[in-house]
Design an enzyme around this catalytic site. Structure first.
Site, PDB file in Angstrom:
ATOM      1  N   PHE A 133       0.847  -1.198   0.000  1.00  0.00           N
ATOM      2  CA  PHE A 133       0.000   0.000   0.000  1.00  0.00           C
ATOM      3  C   PHE A 133       0.877   1.240   0.000  1.00  0.00           C
ATOM      4  CE2 PHE A 133      -4.120  -1.812   2.096  1.00  0.00           C
ATOM      5  CZ  PHE A 133      -4.248  -2.694   1.036  1.00  0.00           C
ATOM      6  N   GLU A 134       0.598   2.144  -0.909  1.00  0.00           N
ATOM      7  CA  GLU A 134       1.343   3.386  -1.019  1.00  0.00           C
ATOM      8  C   GLU A 134       0.366   4.549  -1.093  1.00  0.00           C
ATOM      9  OE1 GLU A 134       4.253   3.093  -4.171  1.00  0.00           O
ATOM     10  OE2 GLU A 134       4.765   1.029  -3.657  1.00  0.00           O
ATOM     11  N   GLY A 135       0.885   5.739  -1.333  1.00  0.00           N
ATOM     12  CA  GLY A 135       0.021   6.895  -1.541  1.00  0.00           C
ATOM     13  C   GLY A 135      -0.892   7.169  -0.361  1.00  0.00           C
TER      14      GLY A 135
END
Length: 363
Positions: free
Chosen positions: A148-150
């Site tokens: 998971f990024e952003g």
């Protein structure tokens, strides 16, 4: 993880297979690589059967949601219009079986640079569990990688306790991962690939911070890691695409050199006080649960580190030798290994990453 472009993926016929069973245990030291399975970019498409033997864990990039908040994850192989050499789904599945027979673990990776996932409701949580399980069952995979990024994870105002998070996207993700672990049992491989912003930045900031002005995403992975630490196979923080991060020596460290990897890895192996508060610690992970992530070459991400610098860091962490200015709090001979973005970029560069680091970290 960096991607040059993506395209809409066509719907392929489902091929139902039996989920993989527990194979041989992971080697003492592993190389983890991401395989660009669902999209094309400048590195070229690599068929599953052609993944080099140096890699022990192969993360399929990526399963992505139908919308940010749906929890409905989908995965398909790269379309032939993007990847002319893509294999059929049957060939792909057969190649996964062959890799597993060699002791490799093949995981579905969720998220990436473009795949924002926010499990803000119970319905999204339940859809996440069912849709991820469908992908695992479809290909007989060994487990799941959370990338998971952003804006996928953040902490609501007032959510300040590591062990008792209250933010829905955090609480629901923890519940979903525990549900998947219970579904598949001890054989289930769970890995995570957060950026430094979501982990080591917690030494300075946790969510909105003491005074409420920090980025609410700061260190938002920490409660997820903490809640799953008994089920977590491997944490491999992305030591790239990162700004300077303060280490336990209270100095800022910049990516691309040995001291950055030594300092960042030492933080999760020795534990650290969240926001510098000794009454609120993030406890250390086991040595066998920790690796660190690197770009395979200069095209793969900001912060490429030359082989010699990586080996300096490994020597310092694992042997207390060859250290630079940063001195780790402990010696970690059982450090699990290295992760790279990506298998494709490594092959593009003549396998410099996998060959050099496999020699340094024999199984």
């Amino acid at each position: 993880m960096r991607r040059l472009f993506t395209a809409l993926l066509p719907v392929l016929a489902l091929l139902l297979v039996t989920p993989a069973t527990a194979g041989a245990a992971l080697p003492r030291h592993v190389l983890v690589g991401y395989l660009h399975a669902s999209f094309a970019n400048g590195s070229g498409y690599v068929r599953m059967q052609d993944v080099p033997d140096e890699w022990d864990i192969i993360n399929l990039a990526f399963a992505e949601p139908t919308s940010v908040t749906s929890g409905d994850l989908r995965f398909s192989l790269c379309p032939a219009t993007e990847c002319p050499n893509v294999e059929s789904e049957a060939e792909f599945t057969q190649a996964i079986r062959a890799k597993q027979a060699q002791g490799k673990k093949v995981l579905i990776s969720i998220g990436g640079q473009n795949g924002q996932v926010q499990l803000s409701t119970a319905a999204a949580r339940d859809k996440f569990v069912s849709s991820v399980a469908a992908i695992i069952d479809r290909y007989g995979l060994d487990g799941l990688d959370i990338d998971f990024e952003g804006h996928s994870l953040s902490l609501n105002a007032g959510d300040r306790t590591l062990a008792n998070p209250t933010t829905p996207v955090i609480v629901n993700l923890i519940a979903a991962l525990k549900s998947l672990k219970a579904r598949y049992g001890d054989a289930f491989v769970l890995t995570m690939a957060p950026e430094t912003f979501f982990v080591q930045l917690g030494y300075q900031f946790y969510g909105r911070g003491v005074h409420g002005g920090a980025d609410p995403r700061a260190a938002a992975y920490l409660p997820v890691i903490h809640a799953l630490r008994d089920s977590l196979t491997l944490l491999h923080v992305q030591d790239y695409n990162s700004g300077p991060i303060m280490g336990l020596d209270n100095q800022y460290h910049t990516m691309g050199v040995a001291d950055f990897h030594t300092a960042m890895t030492d933080m999760v192996l020795s534990g650290f006080p969240i926001e510098g508060n000794p009454a609120n610690p993030f406890p250390p992970l086991r040595q066998d649960q920790v690796a660190f992530g690197l770009p395979a070459n200069t095209y793969a991400g900001n912060g490429f580190t030359p082989v010699a610098e990586v080996h300096k860091s490994l020597d310092c962490l694992m042997k207390a030798q060859n250290c630079g200015a940063y001195r780790p709090r402990g010696v970690y001979p059982e450090l699990r290994g290295l992760m790279s973005w990506s298998i494709n970029w490594d092959k593009f560069s003549g396998q410099e990453f996998s060959k050099a680091h496999r020699a340094k970290l024999p199984r």
